[in-house]
Design a protein around this motif. Structure first.
Motif, PDB file in Angstrom:
ATOM      1  N   SER A  16      10.778   5.234  -6.291  1.00  0.00           N
ATOM      2  CA  SER A  16      11.740   4.805  -5.096  1.00  0.00           C
ATOM      3  C   SER A  16      11.448   3.409  -4.757  1.00  0.00           C
ATOM      4  O   SER A  16      12.503   2.900  -4.002  1.00  0.00           O
ATOM      5  CB  SER A  16      11.475   5.770  -4.066  1.00  0.00           C
ATOM      6  OG  SER A  16      10.655   5.433  -3.363  1.00  0.00           O
ATOM      7  N   TYR A  17      10.352   2.803  -5.088  1.00  0.00           N
ATOM      8  CA  TYR A  17      10.094   1.337  -4.511  1.00  0.00           C
ATOM      9  C   TYR A  17      11.145   0.576  -4.967  1.00  0.00           C
ATOM     10  O   TYR A  17      11.317   0.246  -6.390  1.00  0.00           O
ATOM     11  CB  TYR A  17       8.593   0.877  -5.037  1.00  0.00           C
ATOM     12  CG  TYR A  17       8.230  -0.349  -4.599  1.00  0.00           C
ATOM     13  CD1 TYR A  17       8.715  -0.943  -3.338  1.00  0.00           C
ATOM     14  CD2 TYR A  17       7.484  -1.174  -5.227  1.00  0.00           C
ATOM     15  CE1 TYR A  17       8.263  -2.097  -3.024  1.00  0.00           C
ATOM     16  CE2 TYR A  17       7.346  -2.630  -4.827  1.00  0.00           C
ATOM     17  CZ  TYR A  17       7.592  -2.903  -3.992  1.00  0.00           C
ATOM     18  OH  TYR A  17       7.111  -4.471  -3.366  1.00  0.00           O
ATOM     19  N   GLY A  61       0.675  -0.994  -0.088  1.00  0.00           N
ATOM     20  CA  GLY A  61       0.032   0.070   0.007  1.00  0.00           C
ATOM     21  C   GLY A  61       0.735   1.351   0.139  1.00  0.00           C
ATOM     22  O   GLY A  61       0.566   2.222  -0.559  1.00  0.00           O
ATOM     23  N   ALA A  62       1.870   1.235   0.750  1.00  0.00           N
ATOM     24  CA  ALA A  62       2.743   2.334   0.817  1.00  0.00           C
ATOM     25  C   ALA A  62       3.452   2.990  -0.577  1.00  0.00           C
ATOM     26  O   ALA A  62       3.755   4.229  -0.777  1.00  0.00           O
ATOM     27  CB  ALA A  62       3.935   2.056   1.786  1.00  0.00           C
ATOM     28  N   TYR A  63       3.425   1.991  -1.733  1.00  0.00           N
ATOM     29  CA  TYR A  63       4.078   2.402  -2.930  1.00  0.00           C
ATOM     30  C   TYR A  63       3.027   2.306  -4.116  1.00  0.00           C
ATOM     31  O   TYR A  63       3.062   2.697  -5.276  1.00  0.00           O
ATOM     32  CB  TYR A  63       5.250   1.466  -3.166  1.00  0.00           C
ATOM     33  CG  TYR A  63       6.490   1.844  -2.045  1.00  0.00           C
ATOM     34  CD1 TYR A  63       7.117   3.037  -2.429  1.00  0.00           C
ATOM     35  CD2 TYR A  63       6.539   0.946  -1.047  1.00  0.00           C
ATOM     36  CE1 TYR A  63       8.178   3.092  -1.397  1.00  0.00           C
ATOM     37  CE2 TYR A  63       7.522   1.412   0.089  1.00  0.00           C
ATOM     38  CZ  TYR A  63       8.314   2.455  -0.516  1.00  0.00           C
ATOM     39  OH  TYR A  63       9.594   2.799   0.336  1.00  0.00           O
ATOM     40  N   CYS A  64       1.976   1.299  -3.919  1.00  0.00           N
ATOM     41  CA  CYS A  64       1.128   0.731  -4.899  1.00  0.00           C
ATOM     42  C   CYS A  64      -0.233   1.137  -4.966  1.00  0.00           C
ATOM     43  O   CYS A  64      -1.036   0.566  -5.789  1.00  0.00           O
ATOM     44  CB  CYS A  64       1.382  -0.662  -5.108  1.00  0.00           C
ATOM     45  SG  CYS A  64       3.054  -1.297  -5.613  1.00  0.00           S
ATOM     46  N   TYR A  65      -0.769   1.887  -4.119  1.00  0.00           N
ATOM     47  CA  TYR A  65      -2.323   2.273  -4.083  1.00  0.00           C
ATOM     48  C   TYR A  65      -2.466   3.724  -4.728  1.00  0.00           C
ATOM     49  O   TYR A  65      -2.305   4.540  -3.981  1.00  0.00           O
ATOM     50  CB  TYR A  65      -2.547   2.129  -2.604  1.00  0.00           C
ATOM     51  CG  TYR A  65      -2.949   0.681  -2.190  1.00  0.00           C
ATOM     52  CD1 TYR A  65      -2.234  -0.326  -2.379  1.00  0.00           C
ATOM     53  CD2 TYR A  65      -3.779   0.406  -1.333  1.00  0.00           C
ATOM     54  CE1 TYR A  65      -2.467  -1.509  -1.992  1.00  0.00           C
ATOM     55  CE2 TYR A  65      -4.166  -0.617  -0.795  1.00  0.00           C
ATOM     56  CZ  TYR A  65      -3.616  -1.670  -1.092  1.00  0.00           C
ATOM     57  OH  TYR A  65      -3.815  -3.004  -0.686  1.00  0.00           O
ATOM     58  N   PHE A  66      -2.846   3.607  -5.830  1.00  0.00           N
ATOM     59  CA  PHE A  66      -2.781   4.877  -6.477  1.00  0.00           C
ATOM     60  C   PHE A  66      -4.225   5.695  -6.374  1.00  0.00           C
ATOM     61  O   PHE A  66      -4.526   6.494  -7.031  1.00  0.00           O
ATOM     62  CB  PHE A  66      -2.796   4.447  -8.151  1.00  0.00           C
ATOM     63  CG  PHE A  66      -1.563   3.938  -8.465  1.00  0.00           C
ATOM     64  CD1 PHE A  66      -0.470   4.155  -7.809  1.00  0.00           C
ATOM     65  CD2 PHE A  66      -1.206   3.451  -9.686  1.00  0.00           C
ATOM     66  CE1 PHE A  66       0.782   3.468  -8.018  1.00  0.00           C
ATOM     67  CE2 PHE A  66       0.251   2.922 -10.264  1.00  0.00           C
ATOM     68  CZ  PHE A  66       1.225   2.916  -9.407  1.00  0.00           C
ATOM     69  N   VAL A 115       9.939   0.441 -12.175  1.00  0.00           N
ATOM     70  CA  VAL A 115      10.299  -0.363 -10.891  1.00  0.00           C
ATOM     71  C   VAL A 115      10.332  -1.879 -11.371  1.00  0.00           C
ATOM     72  O   VAL A 115      11.258  -2.554 -10.808  1.00  0.00           O
ATOM     73  CB  VAL A 115       9.344   0.108  -9.912  1.00  0.00           C
ATOM     74  CG1 VAL A 115       9.365  -0.948  -8.772  1.00  0.00           C
ATOM     75  CG2 VAL A 115       9.578   1.391  -9.318  1.00  0.00           C
ATOM     76  N   ALA A 116       9.387  -2.336 -11.983  1.00  0.00           N
ATOM     77  CA  ALA A 116       9.219  -3.664 -12.473  1.00  0.00           C
ATOM     78  C   ALA A 116      10.123  -4.169 -13.355  1.00  0.00           C
ATOM     79  O   ALA A 116      10.764  -5.277 -13.369  1.00  0.00           O
ATOM     80  CB  ALA A 116       7.739  -4.045 -12.940  1.00  0.00           C
ATOM     81  N   TRP A 117      10.595  -3.553 -14.036  1.00  0.00           N
ATOM     82  CA  TRP A 117      11.344  -3.787 -15.594  1.00  0.00           C
ATOM     83  C   TRP A 117      12.764  -3.397 -15.646  1.00  0.00           C
ATOM     84  O   TRP A 117      13.645  -3.546 -16.394  1.00  0.00           O
ATOM     85  CB  TRP A 117      10.634  -3.522 -16.909  1.00  0.00           C
ATOM     86  CG  TRP A 117       9.368  -4.251 -17.039  1.00  0.00           C
ATOM     87  CD1 TRP A 117       8.196  -3.645 -16.882  1.00  0.00           C
ATOM     88  CD2 TRP A 117       9.204  -5.627 -17.371  1.00  0.00           C
ATOM     89  NE1 TRP A 117       7.123  -4.672 -16.867  1.00  0.00           N
ATOM     90  CE2 TRP A 117       7.613  -5.767 -17.393  1.00  0.00           C
ATOM     91  CE3 TRP A 117       9.956  -6.625 -17.602  1.00  0.00           C
ATOM     92  CZ2 TRP A 117       7.299  -6.936 -17.472  1.00  0.00           C
ATOM     93  CZ3 TRP A 117       9.458  -7.706 -17.797  1.00  0.00           C
ATOM     94  CH2 TRP A 117       8.089  -8.133 -18.077  1.00  0.00           C
TER      95      TRP A 117
END
Length: 411
Positions: free
Chosen positions: A166-167, A136-141, A214-216
Protein backbone atom coordinates in the motif's frame (compact mmCIF):
# COMPACT_ATOMS: atom_id res chain seq x y z
CA UNK A 1 36.03 3.78 23.41
CA UNK A 2 35.28 5.85 26.54
CA UNK A 3 37.86 8.48 25.59
CA UNK A 4 35.63 9.41 22.63
CA UNK A 5 32.65 10.09 24.90
CA UNK A 6 31.89 13.34 26.68
CA UNK A 7 34.14 14.28 29.58
CA UNK A 8 33.84 16.05 32.88
CA UNK A 9 32.05 14.15 35.64
CA UNK A 10 29.81 12.30 33.20
CA UNK A 11 29.59 8.57 32.77
CA UNK A 12 30.33 7.60 29.14
CA UNK A 13 27.31 8.03 26.88
CA UNK A 14 26.33 6.37 23.63
CA UNK A 15 27.24 9.30 21.39
CA UNK A 16 30.60 10.62 20.21
CA UNK A 17 31.79 13.81 21.87
CA UNK A 18 31.76 16.43 19.09
CA UNK A 19 33.79 18.77 21.28
CA UNK A 20 36.95 16.63 21.19
CA UNK A 21 39.34 16.75 18.27
CA UNK A 22 40.17 13.11 19.04
CA UNK A 23 36.66 12.23 17.83
CA UNK A 24 37.36 13.58 14.36
CA UNK A 25 40.75 11.88 14.21
CA UNK A 26 39.11 8.56 15.03
CA UNK A 27 36.21 8.97 12.61
CA UNK A 28 38.35 10.04 9.67
CA UNK A 29 40.77 7.14 10.26
CA UNK A 30 37.84 4.71 10.22
CA UNK A 31 36.53 6.28 7.02
CA UNK A 32 39.97 5.99 5.41
CA UNK A 33 39.84 2.23 6.01
CA UNK A 34 36.28 2.06 4.68
CA UNK A 35 37.33 3.88 1.50
CA UNK A 36 40.24 1.49 1.01
CA UNK A 37 37.90 -1.49 1.28
CA UNK A 38 34.95 -0.16 -0.73
CA UNK A 39 35.23 1.75 -4.03
CA UNK A 40 31.67 3.10 -3.72
CA UNK A 41 30.79 6.62 -4.78
CA UNK A 42 28.80 7.17 -1.57
CA UNK A 43 29.72 6.43 2.05
CA UNK A 44 26.81 6.13 4.51
CA UNK A 45 27.67 7.83 7.81
CA UNK A 46 24.50 6.96 9.76
CA UNK A 47 23.82 10.04 11.86
CA UNK A 48 20.49 8.99 13.37
CA UNK A 49 19.02 9.13 16.87
CA UNK A 50 21.83 10.99 18.60
CA UNK A 51 20.95 12.33 22.05
CA UNK A 52 22.16 15.78 23.05
CA UNK A 53 21.84 15.17 26.81
CA UNK A 54 25.54 14.56 27.43
CA UNK A 55 26.51 17.45 25.18
CA UNK A 56 24.57 19.86 27.40
CA UNK A 57 26.77 18.99 30.37
CA UNK A 58 30.10 18.33 28.64
CA UNK A 59 32.77 21.04 29.09
CA UNK A 60 34.39 20.15 25.74
CA UNK A 61 31.10 20.47 23.88
CA UNK A 62 30.21 23.70 25.61
CA UNK A 63 33.64 25.15 24.82
CA UNK A 64 33.20 24.31 21.12
CA UNK A 65 29.73 25.85 21.10
CA UNK A 66 31.11 29.07 22.56
CA UNK A 67 34.01 29.17 20.10
CA UNK A 68 31.72 28.59 17.10
CA UNK A 69 28.90 30.82 18.29
CA UNK A 70 26.39 27.97 18.59
CA UNK A 71 23.16 28.50 20.50
CA UNK A 72 21.78 24.95 20.70
CA UNK A 73 23.38 21.55 21.28
CA UNK A 74 21.80 20.23 18.08
CA UNK A 75 24.21 22.45 16.16
CA UNK A 76 27.04 20.23 17.40
CA UNK A 77 25.72 17.38 15.30
CA UNK A 78 25.45 19.70 12.30
CA UNK A 79 29.08 20.70 12.89
CA UNK A 80 30.24 17.07 13.06
CA UNK A 81 28.30 16.06 9.95
CA UNK A 82 29.66 19.05 8.06
CA UNK A 83 33.24 18.13 8.88
CA UNK A 84 32.72 14.52 7.82
CA UNK A 85 31.00 15.62 4.61
CA UNK A 86 33.95 17.88 3.79
CA UNK A 87 36.45 15.09 4.53
CA UNK A 88 34.67 12.64 2.23
CA UNK A 89 34.44 15.20 -0.55
CA UNK A 90 38.15 15.99 -0.27
CA UNK A 91 38.79 12.27 -0.73
CA UNK A 92 36.64 11.98 -3.84
CA UNK A 93 33.60 10.48 -2.13
CA UNK A 94 30.08 11.67 -1.36
CA UNK A 95 28.15 11.49 1.88
CA UNK A 96 24.84 9.80 2.53
CA UNK A 97 23.12 9.71 5.92
CA UNK A 98 19.81 9.19 7.68
CA UNK A 99 17.37 12.11 7.57
CA UNK A 100 18.66 13.63 10.83
CA UNK A 101 21.43 15.16 8.73
CA UNK A 102 18.81 17.47 7.21
CA UNK A 103 19.08 19.77 10.23
CA UNK A 104 22.24 21.33 8.79
CA UNK A 105 23.47 22.74 5.51
CA UNK A 106 24.43 19.98 3.08
CA UNK A 107 26.48 19.91 -0.09
CA UNK A 108 24.33 19.39 -3.19
CA UNK A 109 26.17 16.12 -3.85
CA UNK A 110 25.12 14.58 -0.54
CA UNK A 111 22.20 12.14 -0.28
CA UNK A 112 19.62 11.39 2.39
CA UNK A 113 17.97 8.13 3.49
CA UNK A 114 14.57 9.04 4.89
CA UNK A 115 13.20 6.79 7.64
CA UNK A 116 10.96 9.06 9.70
CA UNK A 117 8.13 9.89 7.29
CA UNK A 118 6.76 11.82 4.35
CA UNK A 119 7.62 15.29 5.67
CA UNK A 120 11.33 14.49 5.83
CA UNK A 121 11.24 13.04 2.33
CA UNK A 122 9.50 16.12 0.97
CA UNK A 123 11.99 18.39 2.72
CA UNK A 124 14.97 16.53 1.27
CA UNK A 125 13.53 16.65 -2.24
CA UNK A 126 12.63 20.34 -1.96
CA UNK A 127 16.26 21.04 -1.08
CA UNK A 128 17.33 19.26 -4.26
CA UNK A 129 19.09 16.44 -2.43
CA UNK A 130 19.22 12.89 -3.73
CA UNK A 131 16.67 11.09 -1.62
CA UNK A 132 16.08 7.43 -0.81
CA UNK A 133 12.74 6.70 0.85
CA UNK A 134 12.74 4.05 3.57
CA UNK A 135 10.04 4.88 6.15
CA UNK A 136 9.91 2.53 9.12
CA UNK A 137 6.14 2.14 8.83
CA UNK A 138 6.47 0.41 5.43
CA UNK A 139 10.08 -0.62 4.85
CA UNK A 140 11.43 -2.18 8.06
CA UNK A 141 11.28 -5.91 7.37
CA UNK A 142 12.46 -6.86 10.87
CA UNK A 143 8.87 -6.24 12.07
CA UNK A 144 6.37 -9.06 12.48
CA UNK A 145 4.65 -9.90 9.20
CA UNK A 146 1.77 -11.79 10.77
CA UNK A 147 0.08 -12.31 14.15
CA UNK A 148 3.04 -12.26 16.61
CA UNK A 149 2.03 -15.48 18.38
CA UNK A 150 2.37 -17.33 15.07
CA UNK A 151 5.80 -15.93 14.19
CA UNK A 152 9.42 -16.22 15.31
CA UNK A 153 10.36 -13.56 17.85
CA UNK A 154 10.91 -10.17 16.22
CA UNK A 155 11.80 -6.67 17.36
CA UNK A 156 8.12 -5.69 17.34
CA UNK A 157 5.81 -3.84 14.98
CA UNK A 158 3.39 -5.33 12.50
CA UNK A 159 4.09 -4.99 8.79
CA UNK A 160 2.07 -7.43 6.69
CA UNK A 161 2.53 -7.80 2.96
CA UNK A 162 -0.57 -5.75 2.16
CA UNK A 163 0.71 -2.74 4.08
CA UNK A 164 4.07 -2.84 2.29
CA UNK A 165 2.19 -2.97 -1.02
CA UNK A 166 0.00 0.00 0.00
CA UNK A 167 2.99 2.33 0.31
CA UNK A 168 2.97 5.32 -2.06
CA UNK A 169 6.44 6.90 -1.89
CA UNK A 170 5.70 10.11 -3.79
CA UNK A 171 2.78 12.24 -2.63
CA UNK A 172 1.48 15.74 -3.30
CA UNK A 173 3.90 17.03 -0.65
CA UNK A 174 6.78 16.40 -3.08
CA UNK A 175 7.50 19.23 -5.56
CA UNK A 176 6.69 17.98 -9.06
CA UNK A 177 9.65 19.79 -10.62
CA UNK A 178 12.15 17.97 -8.38
CA UNK A 179 10.96 14.38 -8.50
CA UNK A 180 14.19 13.37 -10.21
CA UNK A 181 15.76 13.79 -6.75
CA UNK A 182 13.83 10.70 -5.58
CA UNK A 183 16.31 7.92 -6.20
CA UNK A 184 14.05 5.13 -5.04
CA UNK A 185 12.92 3.11 -2.04
CA UNK A 186 14.87 0.88 0.33
CA UNK A 187 13.88 -2.06 2.50
CA UNK A 188 15.76 -2.59 5.76
CA UNK A 189 16.39 -5.80 7.68
CA UNK A 190 17.94 -5.21 11.10
CA UNK A 191 19.15 -8.51 12.48
CA UNK A 192 19.03 -8.28 16.30
CA UNK A 193 16.36 -10.99 16.27
CA UNK A 194 17.44 -12.75 13.06
CA UNK A 195 20.15 -15.33 13.86
CA UNK A 196 20.45 -17.20 10.54
CA UNK A 197 20.45 -16.51 6.77
CA UNK A 198 17.35 -18.68 6.46
CA UNK A 199 15.52 -16.52 8.98
CA UNK A 200 16.59 -13.40 7.08
CA UNK A 201 15.10 -14.84 3.88
CA UNK A 202 11.89 -15.58 5.77
CA UNK A 203 11.62 -11.93 6.86
CA UNK A 204 12.45 -10.56 3.42
CA UNK A 205 10.22 -12.67 1.17
CA UNK A 206 7.61 -11.93 -0.05
CA UNK A 207 7.68 -8.39 1.39
CA UNK A 208 10.58 -7.50 -0.89
CA UNK A 209 8.41 -8.38 -3.89
CA UNK A 210 5.79 -5.89 -2.72
CA UNK A 211 8.37 -3.14 -2.24
CA UNK A 212 9.78 -3.83 -5.70
CA UNK A 213 6.37 -3.29 -7.24
CA UNK A 214 5.93 -0.13 -5.16
CA UNK A 215 9.18 1.14 -6.67
CA UNK A 216 8.58 0.21 -10.30
CA UNK A 217 4.82 0.34 -10.85
CA UNK A 218 2.71 3.44 -11.42
CA UNK A 219 0.08 3.80 -8.66
CA UNK A 220 -2.84 3.49 -11.09
CA UNK A 221 -1.54 0.10 -12.22
CA UNK A 222 -1.25 -1.37 -8.75
CA UNK A 223 -3.82 -4.04 -7.85
CA UNK A 224 -3.61 -5.81 -4.49
CA UNK A 225 -5.70 -8.84 -5.49
CA UNK A 226 -3.64 -9.39 -8.63
CA UNK A 227 -0.37 -8.93 -6.76
CA UNK A 228 -1.41 -11.24 -3.91
CA UNK A 229 -2.20 -14.03 -6.37
CA UNK A 230 1.12 -13.51 -8.15
CA UNK A 231 3.00 -13.45 -4.84
CA UNK A 232 1.53 -16.84 -3.89
CA UNK A 233 2.86 -18.27 -7.15
CA UNK A 234 6.23 -16.56 -6.79
CA UNK A 235 6.66 -18.07 -3.33
CA UNK A 236 6.38 -21.52 -4.88
CA UNK A 237 9.13 -20.58 -7.33
CA UNK A 238 11.36 -19.20 -4.55
CA UNK A 239 10.81 -22.31 -2.43
CA UNK A 240 11.71 -24.55 -5.38
CA UNK A 241 14.97 -22.61 -5.67
CA UNK A 242 15.81 -23.24 -1.99
CA UNK A 243 14.72 -19.92 -0.53
CA UNK A 244 12.98 -19.85 2.85
CA UNK A 245 9.87 -17.66 2.70
CA UNK A 246 6.96 -16.63 4.86
CA UNK A 247 3.94 -18.93 4.42
CA UNK A 248 1.62 -16.41 2.79
CA UNK A 249 -0.93 -19.09 1.95
CA UNK A 250 -1.68 -19.57 5.66
CA UNK A 251 -1.42 -15.94 6.77
CA UNK A 252 -3.49 -15.24 9.90
CA UNK A 253 -3.75 -11.50 9.33
CA UNK A 254 -4.58 -8.66 11.68
CA UNK A 255 -6.86 -8.94 14.73
CA UNK A 256 -10.36 -9.57 13.33
CA UNK A 257 -11.81 -6.82 15.52
CA UNK A 258 -9.37 -4.31 13.96
CA UNK A 259 -10.67 -4.91 10.43
CA UNK A 260 -13.94 -3.00 10.75
CA UNK A 261 -15.48 -0.08 12.61
CA UNK A 262 -17.31 -0.93 15.84
CA UNK A 263 -20.56 1.06 15.92
CA UNK A 264 -21.32 0.88 19.64
CA UNK A 265 -23.24 3.33 21.86
CA UNK A 266 -20.16 5.33 22.87
CA UNK A 267 -18.82 5.80 19.32
CA UNK A 268 -18.17 9.47 18.70
CA UNK A 269 -19.03 10.49 22.25
CA UNK A 270 -16.91 12.86 24.33
CA UNK A 271 -14.28 11.37 26.63
CA UNK A 272 -13.10 13.01 29.86
CA UNK A 273 -9.61 11.94 30.95
CA UNK A 274 -9.38 11.95 34.75
CA UNK A 275 -5.86 10.58 34.28
CA UNK A 276 -4.08 11.86 31.16
CA UNK A 277 -2.81 9.64 28.38
CA UNK A 278 0.87 9.66 27.46
CA UNK A 279 2.01 12.26 24.94
CA UNK A 280 4.26 9.56 23.48
CA UNK A 281 1.32 7.32 22.55
CA UNK A 282 -1.74 9.53 21.98
CA UNK A 283 -3.28 7.37 19.20
CA UNK A 284 -6.31 9.45 18.16
CA UNK A 285 -6.03 11.83 21.10
CA UNK A 286 -9.26 12.54 22.98
CA UNK A 287 -11.28 10.58 20.43
CA UNK A 288 -9.09 7.47 20.52
CA UNK A 289 -11.22 5.42 22.88
CA UNK A 290 -14.56 6.15 21.23
CA UNK A 291 -13.75 6.28 17.51
CA UNK A 292 -14.95 2.74 16.85
CA UNK A 293 -11.47 1.61 15.85
CA UNK A 294 -9.79 -1.28 17.66
CA UNK A 295 -6.04 -1.77 17.75
CA UNK A 296 -4.08 -4.40 15.88
CA UNK A 297 -1.35 -6.70 17.10
CA UNK A 298 1.10 -3.97 18.16
CA UNK A 299 0.84 -0.95 20.45
CA UNK A 300 2.69 1.24 17.94
CA UNK A 301 -0.06 1.09 15.27
CA UNK A 302 -1.41 4.49 16.40
CA UNK A 303 -4.64 2.86 17.53
CA UNK A 304 -3.56 1.83 21.03
CA UNK A 305 -3.46 4.67 23.55
CA UNK A 306 -0.76 4.56 26.22
CA UNK A 307 -0.93 5.51 29.91
CA UNK A 308 1.82 5.98 32.49
CA UNK A 309 1.77 6.96 36.14
CA UNK A 310 -1.27 5.60 37.97
CA UNK A 311 -3.00 4.23 34.88
CA UNK A 312 -6.21 5.08 33.05
CA UNK A 313 -9.42 6.67 34.32
CA UNK A 314 -11.84 7.82 31.63
CA UNK A 315 -15.47 8.94 31.58
CA UNK A 316 -17.71 8.82 28.51
CA UNK A 317 -20.79 11.03 28.28
CA UNK A 318 -23.49 9.15 26.34
CA UNK A 319 -25.43 12.48 26.20
CA UNK A 320 -28.61 10.95 27.65
CA UNK A 321 -29.53 8.23 30.09
CA UNK A 322 -30.14 4.97 28.25
CA UNK A 323 -30.20 1.19 28.81
CA UNK A 324 -26.78 -0.51 28.93
CA UNK A 325 -26.12 -4.22 28.74
CA UNK A 326 -22.37 -4.47 28.25
CA UNK A 327 -19.17 -2.53 28.94
CA UNK A 328 -15.81 -3.78 27.69
CA UNK A 329 -12.26 -2.64 27.12
CA UNK A 330 -9.05 -4.31 25.91
CA UNK A 331 -5.57 -4.08 27.39
CA UNK A 332 -2.28 -5.49 26.16
CA UNK A 333 0.72 -7.16 27.78
CA UNK A 334 4.14 -7.50 26.15
CA UNK A 335 6.83 -7.84 28.78
CA UNK A 336 9.86 -7.03 26.60
CA UNK A 337 9.15 -3.31 26.02
CA UNK A 338 7.49 -2.89 29.42
CA UNK A 339 3.81 -3.08 28.47
CA UNK A 340 1.68 -4.76 31.15
CA UNK A 341 -1.94 -5.55 31.88
CA UNK A 342 -3.53 -3.44 34.63
CA UNK A 343 -3.62 -4.75 38.17
CA UNK A 344 -7.39 -4.34 38.13
CA UNK A 345 -10.15 -2.79 36.04
CA UNK A 346 -13.36 -1.25 37.41
CA UNK A 347 -16.55 -0.27 35.57
CA UNK A 348 -18.78 2.47 37.00
CA UNK A 349 -21.95 4.33 35.94
CA UNK A 350 -23.64 7.62 36.80
CA UNK A 351 -26.62 9.70 35.73
CA UNK A 352 -25.34 13.07 36.98
CA UNK A 353 -21.60 12.71 36.31
CA UNK A 354 -20.84 13.25 39.99
CA UNK A 355 -21.93 10.22 41.98
CA UNK A 356 -20.82 6.89 40.49
CA UNK A 357 -22.00 3.35 41.19
CA UNK A 358 -19.49 0.51 40.90
CA UNK A 359 -20.70 -2.30 38.62
CA UNK A 360 -17.72 -4.62 38.69
CA UNK A 361 -14.00 -4.84 39.47
CA UNK A 362 -11.85 -7.39 37.64
CA UNK A 363 -8.43 -8.40 38.98
CA UNK A 364 -5.81 -9.54 36.48
CA UNK A 365 -4.55 -13.08 37.01
CA UNK A 366 -1.95 -13.30 34.22
CA UNK A 367 1.51 -13.03 35.85
CA UNK A 368 3.74 -10.12 34.88
CA UNK A 369 6.47 -12.66 34.10
CA UNK A 370 4.50 -14.00 31.10
CA UNK A 371 6.57 -13.25 27.98
CA UNK A 372 3.89 -13.80 25.32
CA UNK A 373 1.90 -11.04 23.67
CA UNK A 374 -1.50 -11.05 25.39
CA UNK A 375 -4.53 -8.93 24.51
CA UNK A 376 -7.15 -9.37 27.23
CA UNK A 377 -10.75 -8.13 27.26
CA UNK A 378 -12.21 -6.91 30.56
CA UNK A 379 -16.01 -6.67 30.55
CA UNK A 380 -19.22 -6.35 32.47
CA UNK A 381 -22.57 -7.70 31.30
CA UNK A 382 -25.95 -7.11 32.89
CA UNK A 383 -28.74 -4.54 32.81
CA UNK A 384 -28.62 -0.91 33.93
CA UNK A 385 -29.44 2.61 32.77
CA UNK A 386 -26.98 5.52 32.82
CA UNK A 387 -25.72 8.59 30.99
CA UNK A 388 -22.09 8.45 32.11
CA UNK A 389 -19.91 5.34 31.96
CA UNK A 390 -16.49 5.17 33.52
CA UNK A 391 -13.58 2.74 33.46
CA UNK A 392 -10.62 2.79 35.83
CA UNK A 393 -7.50 0.70 35.19
CA UNK A 394 -4.69 0.74 37.73
CA UNK A 395 -1.08 0.05 36.84
CA UNK A 396 0.38 -2.98 38.58
CA UNK A 397 2.93 -1.49 41.04
CA UNK A 398 5.12 -4.58 40.75
CA UNK A 399 5.40 -4.16 36.99
CA UNK A 400 5.23 -0.42 36.33
CA UNK A 401 5.59 0.40 32.67
CA UNK A 402 2.80 1.31 30.28
CA UNK A 403 -0.87 0.47 30.01
CA UNK A 404 -2.24 0.33 26.47
CA UNK A 405 -5.92 0.26 25.56
CA UNK A 406 -7.76 0.77 22.28
CA UNK A 407 -11.55 1.22 22.64
CA UNK A 408 -14.10 1.61 25.43
CA UNK A 409 -17.11 -0.30 24.06
CA UNK A 410 -20.63 0.35 25.33
CA UNK A 411 -23.58 -1.78 24.19
Amino acid sequence: LPQLACGGDLKPGGEFCPGKELTYEFLTNVLKEVMELFPSEYIHIGGDEASTNHWKQCPDCQALMKAEGMKEEGELQEYLVSRIEKFLKENGRKMIGWDEILTGELDETSAVTVWRGEDKGAESVKRGLRTILSPGAYCYFDSYQDAPRTQPEAIGGYLPLEKVYSYEPVTEAFPADKLDCVWGVQGNVWTEYIPTPEHAEYMIYPRLLALAEVAWTNPEQKDWKRFHAEALQEIKVLNSMGYHTFDLQNEVGNRPVALSVDNHLAKGKKVEYVRPYSDSYPAGGESALTNGIHGGWVYTDQRWQGFLGKGADVIVDLEKSQPIQQLSIDFMQLRGPGVFLPQKVSFLISNDGKEYTLLKTITTTLPITDEQLTIQTYDWTGSCEARYVRVQADINPEAGGFLFTDEFVVK
